[in-house]
Design an enzyme around this catalytic site. Structure first.
Site, PDB file in Angstrom:
ATOM      1  N   ARG A 278      -4.831  31.439  39.674  1.00  8.17           N
ATOM      2  CA  ARG A 278      -5.950  31.767  40.554  1.00  8.17           C
ATOM      3  C   ARG A 278      -5.454  31.512  41.979  1.00  8.17           C
ATOM      4  O   ARG A 278      -5.309  30.364  42.396  1.00  8.17           O
ATOM      5  CB  ARG A 278      -7.172  30.919  40.218  1.00  8.17           C
ATOM      6  CG  ARG A 278      -7.772  31.252  38.855  1.00  8.17           C
ATOM      7  CD  ARG A 278      -9.004  30.429  38.561  1.00  8.17           C
ATOM      8  NE  ARG A 278      -8.672  29.015  38.370  1.00  8.17           N
ATOM      9  CZ  ARG A 278      -9.595  28.058  38.207  1.00  8.17           C
ATOM     10  NH1 ARG A 278     -10.881  28.371  38.235  1.00  8.17           N
ATOM     11  NH2 ARG A 278      -9.230  26.816  38.024  1.00  8.17           N
TER      12      ARG A 278
ATOM     13  N   GLU B 253     -22.348  27.389  40.126  1.00  6.64           N
ATOM     14  CA  GLU B 253     -21.476  26.348  40.676  1.00  6.64           C
ATOM     15  C   GLU B 253     -20.829  26.852  41.964  1.00  6.64           C
ATOM     16  O   GLU B 253     -21.069  27.975  42.410  1.00  6.64           O
ATOM     17  CB  GLU B 253     -20.395  25.966  39.662  1.00  6.64           C
ATOM     18  CG  GLU B 253     -19.413  27.087  39.352  1.00  6.64           C
ATOM     19  CD  GLU B 253     -18.364  26.714  38.323  1.00  6.64           C
ATOM     20  OE1 GLU B 253     -18.547  25.712  37.610  1.00  6.64           O
ATOM     21  OE2 GLU B 253     -17.344  27.437  38.228  1.00  6.64           O
TER      22      GLU B 253
ATOM     23  N   ASP C 269     -10.256  27.361  43.908  1.00  7.89           N
ATOM     24  CA  ASP C 269     -11.378  26.689  44.585  1.00  7.89           C
ATOM     25  C   ASP C 269     -11.046  26.408  46.051  1.00  7.89           C
ATOM     26  O   ASP C 269     -11.217  25.277  46.539  1.00  7.89           O
ATOM     27  CB  ASP C 269     -11.725  25.376  43.881  1.00  7.89           C
ATOM     28  CG  ASP C 269     -11.777  25.516  42.371  1.00  7.89           C
ATOM     29  OD1 ASP C 269     -12.265  26.552  41.891  1.00  7.89           O
ATOM     30  OD2 ASP C 269     -11.321  24.584  41.674  1.00  7.89           O
TER      31      ASP C 269
ATOM     32  N   ASN D 245     -24.887  24.974  31.337  1.00 10.80           N
ATOM     33  CA  ASN D 245     -23.792  24.112  31.788  1.00 10.80           C
ATOM     34  C   ASN D 245     -24.019  23.499  33.154  1.00 10.80           C
ATOM     35  O   ASN D 245     -23.692  22.337  33.374  1.00 10.80           O
ATOM     36  CB  ASN D 245     -22.488  24.916  31.787  1.00 10.80           C
ATOM     37  CG  ASN D 245     -22.170  25.460  30.411  1.00 10.80           C
ATOM     38  OD1 ASN D 245     -22.546  26.581  30.095  1.00 10.80           O
ATOM     39  ND2 ASN D 245     -21.506  24.676  29.580  1.00 10.80           N
TER      40      ASN D 245
ATOM     41  N   HIS E  64     -15.609  31.029  43.514  1.00 12.68           N
ATOM     42  CA  HIS E  64     -15.497  29.691  44.098  1.00 12.68           C
ATOM     43  C   HIS E  64     -15.001  29.773  45.531  1.00 12.68           C
ATOM     44  O   HIS E  64     -13.901  29.350  45.871  1.00 12.68           O
ATOM     45  CB  HIS E  64     -14.608  28.761  43.281  1.00 12.68           C
ATOM     46  CG  HIS E  64     -14.957  27.332  43.555  1.00 12.68           C
ATOM     47  ND1 HIS E  64     -15.410  26.479  42.588  1.00 12.68           N
ATOM     48  CD2 HIS E  64     -14.958  26.631  44.722  1.00 12.68           C
ATOM     49  CE1 HIS E  64     -15.677  25.297  43.142  1.00 12.68           C
ATOM     50  NE2 HIS E  64     -15.414  25.372  44.438  1.00 12.68           N
TER      51      HIS E  64
END
Length: 325
Positions: free
Chosen positions: A294, A196, A16, A159, A260
C-alpha cells in the site's frame, strides 16, 4: 491545472499516510511501516522531497503489554506549542484476537524540530469502552479542540464506527463521546463492517470528515461526512453522510483500494491535496493487512459548485500529478 512536480507513488510501502505542513515551511510525514513495529518521521520543504528524506525512528514498540504489536496509523500534530503523535497499538498475543485488540496512544515532544529531542509517552486515550479503538485525528473549531476516532461499540454489530468528543488536553477526552457514523451502506460492509481512518478538512463554511470503509483489499474506499460550520458538532444529526463512496478503486488507472487518507496543501498554499494509500494490483495472496504494497500517493482536490470536495479518481502511477482526473 497545477503541476505539483510530484509522481505517484510518492513513498512506497507506507500505508495510512499523514502529511502535515507546519508554519516552519516543512512538510512532516508519518505512516504505518510494513513491519508494524515502530513510528517513523521525516520532513522536507516540498511534498516530492519527502520521498527521499531521511526517515527517523522516533519510537519503537514495547516488548510486552498494550503497546507491543501492530503499531498502526500514526498522525503528527502541533498543539499548544508542542508536537504530538497519535497512533494505535495492540498487545503481543498467542491469538489473532489479541493482535487486533488495539487502543489509542499519544507521544509528546517539546522540541521545535520533532526529529530532535525526546518523545514522551502520554499514555492511552481513554474512551467510554475498553474495546478495539484506532485511527485518531484531532482538529480545532471555534476555540474547541475535538478528537475523532474509530471504535468498536460492544452493543453494535460490526467492526468500527466513528466517534467525536471534546478534548480536555491533547491526550484526554472530556464530556460525552458521540457516534457520527456506523457502516450502513453496502459499500461500507464488504468483508468487514468498517468506518475508520477519519481526516478533517474545513472549507466553504463546512466541516468535512472523510473516512474509509470495508476490507483493506480492492474493496477499500472512502466516504464523506459534512456538517455546517455553525452547527453543534457533538449532535449526530449535524452530520450528513454521502450515500455513495467518494473515492474508489479504478481499474483504468490501475489503482486498487484507495483510502485511509489525510489532507495537506500545495507548497504555495493555494491547493488542497489529498494524501492516501493504494495498491497497483488487485489480487493479493493471504491477509491484505500483511501485503506491504500500500503505497503513499497524493493528488489535487477540486471543488464542486456546491462547495463539496471532488476527489475524482486515483491517478495512475508514474505520470506527473496535474489534477485528480
Amino acid at each position: 491545472m497545477i503541476n505539483f512536480n510530484v509522481k505517484n507513488p510518492l513513498i512506497e510501502q507506507r500505508a495510512d499516510p499523514f502529511i502535515y505542513k507546519h508554519s516552519d515551511g516543512y512538510y512532516y510525514f508519518t505512516a504505518s511501516v510494513p513491519e508494524y513495529d515502530r513510528l517513523e518521521l521525516r520532513r522536507s520543504e516540498s511534498i516530492q522531497g519527502l520521498a527521499d528524506a531521511e526517515a527517523k525512528t522516533i519510537w519503537v514498540k514495547h516488548d510486552t503489554g498494550k503497546m507491543s504489536a501492530n503499531i498502526w496509523a500514526p498522525e503528527i500534530h502541533y498543539l499548544d506549542e508542542k508536537w504530538y503523535v497519535y497512533f494505535a497499538a495492540a498487545r503481543t498475543s498467542e491469538t489473532k484476537d489479541g493482535l487486533f485488540d488495539h487502543r489509542m496512544f499519544v507521544l509528546e515532544n517539546s522540541s521545535a524540530n520533532p526529529l530532535e529531542g525526546d518523545w514522551v509517552e502520554k499514555g492511552q486515550v481513554k474512551t467510554k469502552w475498553e474495546s478495539f479503538a484506532l485511527d485518531a485525528t484531532t482538529f480545532e473549531h471555534k476555540g474547541i479542540r475535538y478528537y475523532v476516532w474509530a471504535q468498536k461499540d460492544p452493543d453494535i454489530v460490526g467492526n468500527s464506527n466513528l466517534y467525536i468528543s471534546e478534548m480536555e488536553n491533547p491526550w484526554t477526552l472530556k464530556g460525552e463521546q458521540i457516534c457520527i457514523t456506523t457502516p450502513e451502506y453496502d459499500w461500507e460492509k464488504i468483508g468487514f463492517l468498517v468506518n475508520e481512518g477519519a481526516a478533517v478538512l474545513k472549507r466553504n463554511r463546512r466541516i468535512f470528515i472523510s473516512f474509509s470503509a470495508s476490507a483493506t483489499d480492492f474493496n477499500y474506499c472512502m466516504g464523506l461526512l459534512m456538517a455546517a460550520e455553525n452547527s453543534d458538532l457533538l449532535d449526530p444529526t449535524s452530520w450528513q453522510k454521502s450515500s455513495k463512496p467518494v473515492f474508489t478503486t479504478n481499474e483504468e488507472t490501475g489503482q486498487y483500494g484507495p483510502g485511509h487518507n489525510s489532507f495537506t496543501v500545495s507548497e504555495d498554499g493555494s491547493q488542497d491535496i489529498l494524501v492516501y494509500h493504494a495498491r497497483n494490483y488487485k489480487d493479493i495472496e493471504g491477509d491484505p493487512l500483511y501485503d506491504p504494497n500500500r503505497h503513499t500517493r497524493v493528488q489535487a482536490i477540486e471543488w464542486n459548485e456546491d462547495g463539496t470536495p471532488n476527489f475524482g479518481v486515483p491517478v495512475p502511477d508514474t505520470k506527473p500529478v496535474l489534477s485528480n482526473k
